[in-house]
Design an enzyme around this catalytic site. Structure first.
Site, PDB file in Angstrom:
ATOM      1  N   ARG A 141       0.858  -1.198   0.000  1.00  0.00           N
ATOM      2  CA  ARG A 141       0.000   0.000   0.000  1.00  0.00           C
ATOM      3  C   ARG A 141       0.890   1.242   0.000  1.00  0.00           C
ATOM      4  O   ARG A 141       0.580   2.240  -0.624  1.00  0.00           O
ATOM      5  CB  ARG A 141      -0.950   0.000   1.211  1.00  0.00           C
ATOM      6  CG  ARG A 141      -1.675   1.324   1.358  1.00  0.00           C
ATOM      7  CD  ARG A 141      -2.904   1.308   2.257  1.00  0.00           C
ATOM      8  NE  ARG A 141      -2.900   0.368   3.345  1.00  0.00           N
ATOM      9  CZ  ARG A 141      -2.174   0.511   4.475  1.00  0.00           C
ATOM     10  NH1 ARG A 141      -1.422   1.567   4.667  1.00  0.00           N
ATOM     11  NH2 ARG A 141      -2.222  -0.423   5.401  1.00  0.00           N
TER      12      ARG A 141
ATOM     13  N   TYR B 245     -16.651  17.267 -14.759  1.00  0.00           N
ATOM     14  CA  TYR B 245     -17.016  15.858 -14.720  1.00  0.00           C
ATOM     15  C   TYR B 245     -18.055  15.617 -13.617  1.00  0.00           C
ATOM     16  O   TYR B 245     -17.880  16.085 -12.489  1.00  0.00           O
ATOM     17  CB  TYR B 245     -15.737  15.051 -14.473  1.00  0.00           C
ATOM     18  CG  TYR B 245     -15.979  13.579 -14.353  1.00  0.00           C
ATOM     19  CD1 TYR B 245     -16.388  12.835 -15.454  1.00  0.00           C
ATOM     20  CD2 TYR B 245     -15.812  12.925 -13.143  1.00  0.00           C
ATOM     21  CE1 TYR B 245     -16.623  11.478 -15.345  1.00  0.00           C
ATOM     22  CE2 TYR B 245     -16.042  11.563 -13.028  1.00  0.00           C
ATOM     23  CZ  TYR B 245     -16.447  10.849 -14.130  1.00  0.00           C
ATOM     24  OH  TYR B 245     -16.678   9.506 -14.017  1.00  0.00           O
TER      25      TYR B 245
ATOM     26  N   ASP C 280      -7.521  19.378 -13.529  1.00  0.00           N
ATOM     27  CA  ASP C 280      -7.847  18.048 -14.041  1.00  0.00           C
ATOM     28  C   ASP C 280      -7.441  18.038 -15.519  1.00  0.00           C
ATOM     29  O   ASP C 280      -8.069  18.683 -16.352  1.00  0.00           O
ATOM     30  CB  ASP C 280      -9.352  17.796 -13.867  1.00  0.00           C
ATOM     31  CG  ASP C 280      -9.787  16.410 -14.335  1.00  0.00           C
ATOM     32  OD1 ASP C 280      -9.077  15.811 -15.160  1.00  0.00           O
ATOM     33  OD2 ASP C 280     -10.853  15.944 -13.888  1.00  0.00           O
TER      34      ASP C 280
ATOM     35  N   LYS D 108      -8.492   7.048 -18.704  1.00  0.00           N
ATOM     36  CA  LYS D 108      -8.821   7.571 -20.019  1.00  0.00           C
ATOM     37  C   LYS D 108      -7.611   7.490 -20.959  1.00  0.00           C
ATOM     38  O   LYS D 108      -7.166   6.408 -21.269  1.00  0.00           O
ATOM     39  CB  LYS D 108      -9.386   8.983 -19.878  1.00  0.00           C
ATOM     40  CG  LYS D 108     -10.403   9.135 -18.723  1.00  0.00           C
ATOM     41  CD  LYS D 108     -11.677   8.342 -18.936  1.00  0.00           C
ATOM     42  CE  LYS D 108     -12.549   8.245 -17.679  1.00  0.00           C
ATOM     43  NZ  LYS D 108     -12.882   9.489 -17.010  1.00  0.00           N
TER      44      LYS D 108
END
Ligand SMILES: *Cc1c(COP(=O)(O)O)cnc(C)c1O
Length: 380
Positions: free
Chosen positions: A46, A98, A170, A195
């Site tokens: 992690r 978004y 973003d 994306k």
């Protein structure tokens, strides 16, 4: 190092134990220590994982940034940014963004006492009045989703600096190939790696890139403490996808231009939103801050009928009706009922997100086939 060379080499070193040229998928949760605290820099996956490290370094280099941090989704990376804030802090965000970003702001973080203001940002004078002593962060998405507005990152960054605010951008739609916000004065770049960076519609992932060591420490603390980290398999897939980012983006841009022009000339189409058009309201800013206009295009139909719009979406053969974007294959989406359904209708209509708006993610197929598909879908 130039972009294509970085895409292939940045952060990648042959595996020290075998010389494997490709970064191995370190499918391990933990690492053996010789004596407590005596280890090779890795304790638990992690916190750190070599496959993830290679990807983080690669994405940071592409964004001309110092530090990269990967998360299990784009939204998990947004979550980390907002967790930098405290109750009472305020955020100013562009009003055309978004749907999931809007949702996490309003439905998750508002109840923790963080206040969000949504405003137009085509002109910086629109958002300056929202700045007060509690403001901490400005949130910008450009080109915006799905209206393809362009926000002047350099101008927003100047105002952010003057008021001692963080600016997060973003950069999912543009990718670092077309736009590098840190070079324009942003503090944090955010990606839905799902994306274009991944590029093959097979991974969900997010990333942040920063230059400040202090911000990196805070975000790495959140990455580890909240635990939304990607697994090594996914990191490997993105490392593989990213090697062709520059080639894919060139083709997305070429196809985007052809399709935007085709739509603009079609009798059933009302408005076409694509920043490459000279009559796009912020075309000049797009020219200055971007190196190409990308393959994301939105358009509305004359008459604005949702029914007609649905029939067209059903007829597509190569444009698959699906959420998401940025993959090699072309996708079509109906924002009002799909990606942006969480935004109230009145809010949507205000920014031009009508019921007949179709958003296209133009892939890297042959443009002639894509145009023929649009032609048949629109002509019935
Ligand atoms: C998809 C997307 C996100 C969210 O990313 P996920 O990887 O789906 O969590 C954020 N911003 C933009 C612009 C996106 O397209």
């Amino acid at each position: 190092m130039k972009f294509g060379t970085k895409a292939i080499h940045a952060g990648i070193t042959p595996d020290p134990s075998t010389g494997a040229i490709m970064t191995p998928i370190y499918q391990t949760s933990t690492y053996v220590q010789k004596s407590p605290g005596d280890h090779k820099g890795y304790e638990y996956s992690r916190t750190q994982n070599p496959t993830r490290d290679a990807l983080q370094a690669n994405i940071a280099a592409l964004e001309n940034g110092k530090h990269g941090l990967c998360f299990s989704s784009g939204l998990a990376s947004i979550d980390a940014i907002i967790k930098l804030l405290n109750p009472g802090d305020e955020v100013i965000a562009a009003n055309d963004l978004y749907g999931g970003t809007y949702r996490i702001f309003r439905k998750v973080f508002e109840k923790y006492g963080i206040k969000f203001h949504f405003t137009g940002m085509h002109d910086v004078s629109e958002f300056e009045p929202f700045i007060n002593e509690n403001t901490r962060l400005i949130w910008v998405e450009t080109p915006t989703n799905p209206m393809m507005n362009i926000i002047d990152i350099r101008r927003v960054a100047e105002i952010a600096k003057k008021n001692n605010l963080l600016l997060a951008v973003d950069n999912t739609f543009a990718t670092p190939y077309l736009q590098t916000p840190l070079d324009l004065g942003a503090d944090i770049v955010m990606h839905s790696v799902t994306k274009y960076l991944g590029g093959h519609s097979d991974v969900v992932m997010g990333a942040l890139v920063v230059n400040s060591d202090e911000l990196k420490e805070k975000l790495a603390f959140l990455q580890n403490s909240c635990g939304a980290t990607p697994g090594p398999q996914d990191c490997f897939l993105v490392l593989r996808g990213i090697k062709t980012l520059h080639l894919r983006m060139d083709r997305h841009c070429q196809n985007g231009e052809k399709i935007a022009s085709f739509l603009k000339g079609h009798p059933r189409v009302d408005k076409v939103y694509w920043p490459g058009f000279e009559d796009h309201p912020n075309h000049q800013v797009a020219r200055e801050q971007m190196r190409g206009f990308g393959g994301m295009i939105s358009f509305t139909l004359k008459g604005d009928s949702q029914d007609e719009c649905f029939r067209i979406l059903e007829r597509f053969r190569y444009f698959s009706l699906a959420e998401s974007l940025g993959g090699v294959e072309s996708l079509a989406n109906h924002p009002a009922t799909m990606t942006h359904a969480s935004i109230p209708r009145e809010e949507r209509i205000k920014v031009g997100l009508l019921d007949s708006l179709i958003r296209l993610s133009v892939g890297i197929e042959d443009a002639e086939d894509l145009i023929a598909d649009l032609e048949q879908a629109l002509s019935n």
